[in-house]
Motif scaffolding. Structure first.
Motif, mmCIF file in Angstrom:
data_model
loop_
_atom_site.group_PDB
_atom_site.id
_atom_site.type_symbol
_atom_site.label_atom_id
_atom_site.label_comp_id
_atom_site.label_asym_id
_atom_site.label_seq_id
_atom_site.Cartn_x
_atom_site.Cartn_y
_atom_site.Cartn_z
ATOM 1 N N ALA A 2 0.835 -1.195 0.000
ATOM 2 C CA ALA A 2 0.000 0.000 0.000
ATOM 3 C C ALA A 2 0.872 1.248 0.000
ATOM 4 O O ALA A 2 2.014 1.234 0.457
ATOM 5 N N ASN A 3 0.298 2.329 -0.508
ATOM 6 C CA ASN A 3 0.935 3.632 -0.467
ATOM 7 C C ASN A 3 0.431 4.330 0.801
ATOM 8 O O ASN A 3 -0.727 4.739 0.871
ATOM 9 N N VAL A 4 1.291 4.447 1.804
ATOM 10 C CA VAL A 4 0.894 4.915 3.133
ATOM 11 C C VAL A 4 1.477 6.290 3.406
ATOM 12 O O VAL A 4 2.678 6.519 3.181
ATOM 13 N N ILE A 5 0.626 7.192 3.904
ATOM 14 C CA ILE A 5 1.104 8.490 4.396
ATOM 15 C C ILE A 5 0.919 8.513 5.903
ATOM 16 O O ILE A 5 -0.168 8.223 6.420
ATOM 17 N N VAL A 6 1.985 8.843 6.608
ATOM 18 C CA VAL A 6 1.953 9.007 8.061
ATOM 19 C C VAL A 6 2.055 10.494 8.352
ATOM 20 O O VAL A 6 2.976 11.169 7.880
ATOM 21 N N ILE A 7 1.107 11.010 9.135
ATOM 22 C CA ILE A 7 1.100 12.428 9.477
ATOM 23 C C ILE A 7 1.641 12.582 10.893
ATOM 24 O O ILE A 7 1.061 12.072 11.847
ATOM 25 N N GLY A 8 2.769 13.275 10.991
ATOM 26 C CA GLY A 8 3.414 13.480 12.279
ATOM 27 C C GLY A 8 4.667 12.643 12.411
ATOM 28 O O GLY A 8 4.621 11.416 12.263
ATOM 29 N N ALA A 9 5.798 13.287 12.689
ATOM 30 C CA ALA A 9 7.072 12.579 12.827
ATOM 31 C C ALA A 9 7.534 12.568 14.273
ATOM 32 O O ALA A 9 8.731 12.650 14.557
ATOM 33 N N GLY A 10 6.580 12.461 15.209
ATOM 34 C CA GLY A 10 6.933 12.173 16.589
ATOM 35 C C GLY A 10 7.257 10.697 16.726
ATOM 36 O O GLY A 10 7.332 9.954 15.728
ATOM 37 N N ALA A 11 7.417 10.232 17.959
ATOM 38 C CA ALA A 11 7.798 8.840 18.172
ATOM 39 C C ALA A 11 6.758 7.883 17.598
ATOM 40 O O ALA A 11 7.108 6.851 17.004
ATOM 41 N N MET A 12 5.461 8.198 17.739
ATOM 42 C CA MET A 12 4.429 7.306 17.222
ATOM 43 C C MET A 12 4.450 7.257 15.703
ATOM 44 O O MET A 12 4.390 6.178 15.098
ATOM 45 N N GLY A 13 4.546 8.418 15.071
ATOM 46 C CA GLY A 13 4.565 8.446 13.616
ATOM 47 C C GLY A 13 5.785 7.759 13.032
ATOM 48 O O GLY A 13 5.684 7.003 12.051
ATOM 49 N N LEU A 14 6.944 7.993 13.628
ATOM 50 C CA LEU A 14 8.156 7.339 13.134
ATOM 51 C C LEU A 14 8.104 5.834 13.346
ATOM 52 O O LEU A 14 8.542 5.062 12.481
ATOM 53 N N ALA A 15 7.568 5.392 14.488
ATOM 54 C CA ALA A 15 7.440 3.951 14.729
ATOM 55 C C ALA A 15 6.477 3.319 13.733
ATOM 56 O O ALA A 15 6.721 2.206 13.243
ATOM 57 N N ALA A 34 10.183 21.723 11.620
ATOM 58 C CA ALA A 34 11.413 21.670 10.828
ATOM 59 C C ALA A 34 12.288 20.486 11.187
ATOM 60 O O ALA A 34 13.295 20.237 10.520
ATOM 61 N N GLU A 35 11.931 19.749 12.258
ATOM 62 C CA GLU A 35 12.709 18.594 12.663
ATOM 63 C C GLU A 35 11.779 17.467 13.087
ATOM 64 O O GLU A 35 10.621 17.692 13.456
ATOM 65 N N ALA A 36 12.294 16.248 13.024
ATOM 66 C CA ALA A 36 11.532 15.092 13.484
ATOM 67 C C ALA A 36 11.671 14.951 14.998
ATOM 68 O O ALA A 36 12.575 15.513 15.613
ATOM 69 N N GLY A 37 10.758 14.188 15.586
ATOM 70 C CA GLY A 37 10.864 13.887 17.008
ATOM 71 C C GLY A 37 9.682 14.300 17.846
ATOM 72 O O GLY A 37 9.414 13.701 18.883
ATOM 73 N N GLY A 38 8.967 15.358 17.446
ATOM 74 C CA GLY A 38 7.834 15.806 18.248
ATOM 75 C C GLY A 38 8.279 16.159 19.663
ATOM 76 O O GLY A 38 9.263 16.880 19.868
ATOM 77 N N MET A 39 7.581 15.597 20.672
ATOM 78 C CA MET A 39 7.928 15.862 22.061
ATOM 79 C C MET A 39 9.266 15.235 22.445
ATOM 80 O O MET A 39 9.838 15.571 23.487
ATOM 81 N N ALA A 40 9.778 14.328 21.616
ATOM 82 C CA ALA A 40 11.067 13.691 21.886
ATOM 83 C C ALA A 40 12.225 14.396 21.187
ATOM 84 O O ALA A 40 13.373 13.954 21.298
ATOM 85 N N ARG A 218 9.113 14.259 4.893
ATOM 86 C CA ARG A 218 9.018 15.645 4.434
ATOM 87 C C ARG A 218 8.845 16.554 5.656
ATOM 88 O O ARG A 218 7.762 16.616 6.238
ATOM 89 N N LEU A 219 9.918 17.226 6.050
ATOM 90 C CA LEU A 219 9.874 18.132 7.185
ATOM 91 C C LEU A 219 9.420 19.511 6.734
ATOM 92 O O LEU A 219 9.653 19.922 5.593
ATOM 93 N N GLY A 220 8.761 20.241 7.616
ATOM 94 C CA GLY A 220 8.251 21.556 7.281
ATOM 95 C C GLY A 220 7.100 21.512 6.303
ATOM 96 O O GLY A 220 6.822 22.511 5.624
ATOM 97 N N GLU A 221 6.418 20.378 6.229
ATOM 98 C CA GLU A 221 5.288 20.227 5.293
ATOM 99 C C GLU A 221 4.059 19.765 6.087
ATOM 100 O O GLU A 221 3.949 18.608 6.481
ATOM 101 N N GLU A 222 3.157 20.672 6.305
ATOM 102 C CA GLU A 222 1.968 20.410 7.114
ATOM 103 C C GLU A 222 0.910 19.656 6.319
ATOM 104 O O GLU A 222 0.685 19.929 5.136
ATOM 105 N N ALA A 223 0.269 18.699 6.954
ATOM 106 C CA ALA A 223 -0.891 18.042 6.356
ATOM 107 C C ALA A 223 -2.083 18.965 6.544
ATOM 108 O O ALA A 223 -2.614 19.109 7.648
#
Length: 427
Positions: A2-15, A34-40, A218-223
């Protein structure tokens, strides 16, 4: 595939992205920051790289251990003996062990025995279901008495949840007690873990693994909007483009969902909009010396406007005898205090530390940072589990979750990993 889009690059999105790639899907991650990680994510406190919001690892955090093994980071996990203190009526007291409880001067013996029994049973208890429909205040009072609740617990709830403080689920507070109660080397020794280099080590490894497996971040790109056609997700619109998708996993805070998915039914939008959140202003201080010997100190003092401090350097050591201290101010963003300037929070935080440790002065401050997060802590009232929408939404191919979906567990890296992987498995 499948072609999957994950919104949010915090720990949950990256996992979720990491797991989806392992299952053979094509993955794109969209992150407004501008960076990955969210609260982390980390920031620079002078020349020190440190988490924006503190994190720690407990002995039961098995999803974290599994992911560290997959990423080849097991050797970066460190364990350290930590402790807790309680600042009550102008004095700092050890806390968190039977001996500390017995020596605590502000409770009667029968109250100490009842309190100790509650902590012991909570660590052994397995199910939260019978606690789901009562408040934490009712539960603690039933076990320990009104005086214990008013002296030790109510000040913490009032300063963290404000107008919601009397309506917090007992199941939610039990899971916090249980998680910490089970992270011990012995009855007298708490033991917590951290990752060498901080959570940045884990975030960087996940980002690298995702990109090596062919994923795109894609950093700095809002859904901006999730597009729907015939009750099925078709893709995600950003300010600059449309990205088609067979499946979308959203991990952004629930207050953004109604705007981002306007095609949800009115009942679904109301369910997301009905989840209240508390914001946090987190003052991070780098000091020349330690404030206390404890990792965390709960504060129940009417003259101190914070529920506690976290001396993170008593878990992850800082160089040269320095200390790193987190001073969190929790409040709804509608609270007038939210609009205070950063300097006001900084000066008040230093004054709070001086009340706890009078030797600490402004001359001890090396560097500081004031961070704000509008949606830091979901409010979980009794019956919260039934109020949560299903992760798999009424729209085919669309899954939505944020930290409140960990309920009754609280926010944490382990729960982020667990739920992110589960959503990838459901694609």
């Amino acid at each position: 595939m499948a072609n999957v889009i994950v919104i949010g690059a915090g720990a949950m999105g990256l996992a979720a992205a990491h797991r989806a790639l392992a299952l053979g899907h094509k993955v794109t991650v969209l992150e407004a920051a501008a960076e990955a990680g969210g609260m982390a994510a980390h920031f620079k406190l002078g020349d020190l790289s440190i988490e924006r919001f503190y994190h720690f690892i407990c002995k039961d955090d098995h999803p974290t251990f599994a992911l560290l093994a997959e990423l080849g980071l097991v050797q970066e996990l460190r364990w350290r003996t930590t402790s807790m203190g309680y600042f009550v009526e102008g004095g700092l007291h050890p806390w968190g062990t039977p001996l500390a409880l017995l020596r605590f001067p502000h409770l009667r013996l029968i109250e100490k025995l009842r309190y100790g029994l509650l902590m012991f049973i909570s660590a052994k208890r397995r199910s939260w279901r019978s606690l789901e429909f009562i408040t934490a205040a009712e539960w603690i009072t039933r076990w320990c008495g009104r005086n214990v609740y008013n002296k030790l617990w109510r000040p913490l709830f009032d300063l963290k949840f404000h107008e919601y403080s009397g309506n917090i689920s007992a199941a939610w507070i039990w899971t916090r007690i249980r998680r910490l109660g089970r992270s011990r080397r012995s009855l007298l020794q708490e033991e917590l873990g951290y990752i060498e280099g901080g959570t940045e080590t884990l975030v960087d490894a996940l980002v690298s693994a995702i990109e090596q497996k062919g994923g795109t971040i894609r950093l700095g790109e809002e859904a901006f909007r999730i597009r729907i056609a015939a009750s099925r997700v078709t893709g995600v619109e950003t300010p600059s483009r449309f990205l088609s998708a067979d499946a979308v996993i959203s991990t952004v805070p629930t207050p953004y969902v109604s705007r981002m998915v306007p095609d949800l039914s009115p009942a679904s939008r109301a369910a997301y909009d009905g989840i209240a959140n508390i914001g946090v202003v987190c003052v991070v201080l780098r000091l020349k010396r330690s404030v206390t010997p404890h990792f965390w100190v709960n504060i129940a003092d009417p003259d101190i406007p914070i529920p506690g401090i976290i001396e993170f350097s008593n878990l992850r050591p800082a160089s040269g005898g320095e200390a790193v201290v987190y001073v969190p101010y929790y409040m709804p963003v509608t609270n007038p205090l939210w609009a205070r300037d950063d300097e006001s929070f900084l000066s008040e935080a230093m004054a709070c530390l001086s009340r706890i440790a009078p030797a600490i002065t402004a001359d001890d401050l090396i560097a500081s940072h004031v961070g704000r997060l509008r949606y830091a802590q979901p409010v979980c009232p009794p019956g919260f589990a039934a109020r949560l929408p299903a992760v798999e939404t009424e729209i085919a191919g669309l899954q939505i979750a944020d930290t409140c979906f960990y309920y009754p567990e609280d926010r944490g890296i382990a729960e982020s990993i667990r739920l992110g992987r589960a959503m990838a498995d459901a694609v």
